[in-house]
Design a protein around this motif. Structure first.
Motif, PDB file in Angstrom:
ATOM      1  N   PHE A   1       0.814  -1.222   0.000  1.00 43.90           N
ATOM      2  CA  PHE A   1       0.000   0.000   0.000  1.00 43.90           C
ATOM      3  C   PHE A   1       0.842   1.264   0.000  1.00 43.90           C
ATOM      4  O   PHE A   1       0.311   2.366  -0.100  1.00 43.90           O
ATOM      5  CB  PHE A   1      -0.943  -0.011   1.217  1.00 43.90           C
ATOM      6  N   LEU A   2       2.161   1.100   0.146  1.00 42.43           N
ATOM      7  CA  LEU A   2       3.030   2.283   0.129  1.00 42.43           C
ATOM      8  C   LEU A   2       3.231   2.751  -1.305  1.00 42.43           C
ATOM      9  O   LEU A   2       3.107   1.954  -2.244  1.00 42.43           O
ATOM     10  CB  LEU A   2       4.379   1.946   0.765  1.00 42.43           C
ATOM     11  N   PRO A   3       3.565   4.021  -1.510  1.00 47.55           N
ATOM     12  CA  PRO A   3       3.845   4.495  -2.861  1.00 47.55           C
ATOM     13  C   PRO A   3       4.890   3.603  -3.525  1.00 47.55           C
ATOM     14  O   PRO A   3       5.819   3.125  -2.858  1.00 47.55           O
ATOM     15  CB  PRO A   3       4.394   5.904  -2.633  1.00 47.55           C
ATOM     16  N   ALA A   4       4.755   3.358  -4.834  1.00 43.87           N
ATOM     17  CA  ALA A   4       5.536   2.333  -5.541  1.00 43.87           C
ATOM     18  C   ALA A   4       7.029   2.349  -5.226  1.00 43.87           C
ATOM     19  O   ALA A   4       7.587   1.320  -4.841  1.00 43.87           O
ATOM     20  CB  ALA A   4       5.308   2.480  -7.038  1.00 43.87           C
ATOM     21  N   GLY A   5       7.688   3.493  -5.334  1.00 42.54           N
ATOM     22  CA  GLY A   5       9.127   3.539  -5.118  1.00 42.54           C
ATOM     23  C   GLY A   5       9.509   3.103  -3.723  1.00 42.54           C
ATOM     24  O   GLY A   5      10.372   2.263  -3.514  1.00 42.54           O
ATOM     25  N   GLN A   6       8.800   3.642  -2.750  1.00 44.45           N
ATOM     26  CA  GLN A   6       9.066   3.357  -1.341  1.00 44.45           C
ATOM     27  C   GLN A   6       8.887   1.865  -1.075  1.00 44.45           C
ATOM     28  O   GLN A   6       9.674   1.225  -0.401  1.00 44.45           O
ATOM     29  CB  GLN A   6       8.042   4.130  -0.517  1.00 44.45           C
ATOM     30  N   SER A   7       7.818   1.316  -1.659  1.00 49.94           N
ATOM     31  CA  SER A   7       7.481  -0.093  -1.446  1.00 49.94           C
ATOM     32  C   SER A   7       8.564  -1.001  -2.018  1.00 49.94           C
ATOM     33  O   SER A   7       9.010  -1.943  -1.382  1.00 49.94           O
ATOM     34  CB  SER A   7       6.130  -0.362  -2.075  1.00 49.94           C
ATOM     35  N   ALA A   8       9.035  -0.711  -3.260  1.00 53.76           N
ATOM     36  CA  ALA A   8      10.031  -1.558  -3.905  1.00 53.76           C
ATOM     37  C   ALA A   8      11.351  -1.515  -3.146  1.00 53.76           C
ATOM     38  O   ALA A   8      11.998  -2.533  -2.898  1.00 53.76           O
ATOM     39  CB  ALA A   8      10.245  -1.106  -5.336  1.00 53.76           C
ATOM     40  N   GLN A   9      11.713  -0.309  -2.702  1.00 52.08           N
ATOM     41  CA  GLN A   9      12.954  -0.135  -1.948  1.00 52.08           C
ATOM     42  C   GLN A   9      12.910  -0.934  -0.655  1.00 52.08           C
ATOM     43  O   GLN A   9      13.815  -1.694  -0.341  1.00 52.08           O
ATOM     44  CB  GLN A   9      13.056   1.352  -1.598  1.00 52.08           C
ATOM     45  N   ALA A  10      11.787  -0.811   0.063  1.00 54.64           N
ATOM     46  CA  ALA A  10      11.659  -1.500   1.329  1.00 54.64           C
ATOM     47  C   ALA A  10      11.595  -2.993   1.122  1.00 54.64           C
ATOM     48  O   ALA A  10      12.177  -3.773   1.868  1.00 54.64           O
ATOM     49  CB  ALA A  10      10.411  -1.013   2.052  1.00 54.64           C
TER      50      ALA A  10
END
Ligand code: GLY
Length: 380
Positions: free
Chosen positions: A366-375
């Protein structure tokens, strides 16, 4: 300050089952809930154990549902033995009834879909269905038998799980978790409640529809309540063995002769009022499916709040906050998914990563795409 290995927000079926799993592994565990354990969705549910997808959107959750279904017989046996309490488990199968003029074609399609998903399903004529379940309406045109499905008395299971987890050493504490507590490095240090910090190595949010009310959790678990109104009927004129479904209702027999009828799905916030419209909808569906229930007594009515999610899939796994795990959003399948969820979360707590097949349930989605992929790259 109290220190635990793991703390859990929410003492419903999911939280209690996680507590049992972790306590059995020797961890010091505490479970926090504002009310008595298991009194929210776990109490209100019907206890249907069906891995069959209710709509195409749920197909993606079928492998997890099958995994949990397969765990159920041993899960029940172990909880009953550990608690000394019954759970009302009934492995009697399900019949899904169809009324429309093209019911036979519809049944063939659904049977093929279910078999393709590895689920046992059999087409029944109206006569065959009524032979198995005489309470079914004469207007049923065709039906599907799913012989491997089951039900459990979710209220009994809640009580048994809390007892089993307590006997295994888990503590159940009354109190509402208010927020996630972070340490100076941004790691989850525990939960905050009543101005106190409860410290733990791992903190798990399993607070169902209330999860997003815990500060720091909403971005990982944007759950909303989906109200369901239910009735309990008792009818001397008939006996129902299996769970019965139509597109408007399900009927769930209990070992003590009650028949549960439900349920509405209403997005009306944290409102648990039983309404005339809700009761009307349940009764209309029940009498359409099994007209003989017209003489049934209504023993109880209630409403509960399912934890719904933006994609209606559960939210399971690690967040990008070290030490914070999520186990919520089970929507219409919380009872079914209880044993698999408990095992998956225990696996994570003990340091084993989840396989790629569980990534679709990640709280990071549910996090914004970039943030989610990084995490995702750093936490899974
Ligand atoms: N599992 C059925 C319901 O949520 O109504």
């Amino acid at each position: 300050m109290k220190t635990y290995d793991a703390i859990i927000a929410g003492a419903g079926l999911i939280g209690s089952a996680i507590a049992l799993e972790l306590a059995r592994k020797g961890l010091r565990v505490a479970v926090f809930d504002p009310g008595p354990p298991g009194q929210e969705a776990s109490w209100a549910s019907a206890g249907i154990l069906s891995p069959a997808p209710e709509n195409p959107g749920m197909i993606t959750a079928v492998p997890l549902a099958k995994e949990s279904m397969a765990l159920y017989p041993d899960f029940i046996a172990s909880v009953e033995e550990a608690s000394g309490l019954p759970t009302g488990y009934r492995a009697k199968g399900t019949i899904e009834a169809h009324f429309s003029a093209n019911a036979s074609e519809r049944v063939s399609t659904v049977v093929a879909l279910h078999r393709g998903l590895g689920l046992a399903a059999e087409a029944l004529s109206s006569a065959d269905a009524r032979h198995l379940e005489p309470a079914l309406s004469e207007d049923v045109e065709a039906a599907i038998l799913r012989p491997d499905e089951a039900s459990v008395d979710n209220r009994l299971l809640s009580l048994a799980l809390v007892e089993a987890a307590s006997r295994a050493g888990a503590r159940f504490v009354t109190g509402a978790v208010e927020s996630v507590a972070l340490d100076a490095s941004g790691r989850c240090a525990g939960f905050a409640m009543r101005g106190e910090e409860i410290a733990a190595s791992v903190s798990i949010v399993a607070a169902g529809a209330f999860s997003a009310r815990i500060a720091g959790v909403e971005k990982y678990a944007p759950v909303v309540p989906a109200k369901g109104q239910m009735l309990s009927l008792r009818c001397a004129a008939t006996r129902i063995e299996r769970v019965l479904w139509s597109e408007n209702i399900y009927l769930v027999p209990r070992n003590d002769g009650r028949i549960l009828a439900g349920a509405t799905v209403e997005h009306v916030g944290f409102d648990k009022a039983v309404t005339a419209q809700g009761v009307h909808q349940d009764l209309a569906g029940a009498l359409e499916l099994a007209p003989i229930l017209a003489s049934a007594q209504i023993e109880e009515s209630w409403a509960g709040l399912r934890p719904d999610t933006p994609d209606h899939l559960p939210i399971l796994g690690a967040t990008d906050v070290e030490g914070l795990l999520i186990a919520t959003g089970h929507y219409r399948s919380g009872v079914l998914l209880t044993p698999a969820t408990a095992q998956l979360i225990a696996r994570l707590v003990l340091g084993a990563p989840l396989g790629a097949e569980y990534r679709r349930f990640s709280p990071m989605r549910f996090l914004p795409a970039g943030q989610s992929a990084q995490a995702s790259a750093s936490t899974h």
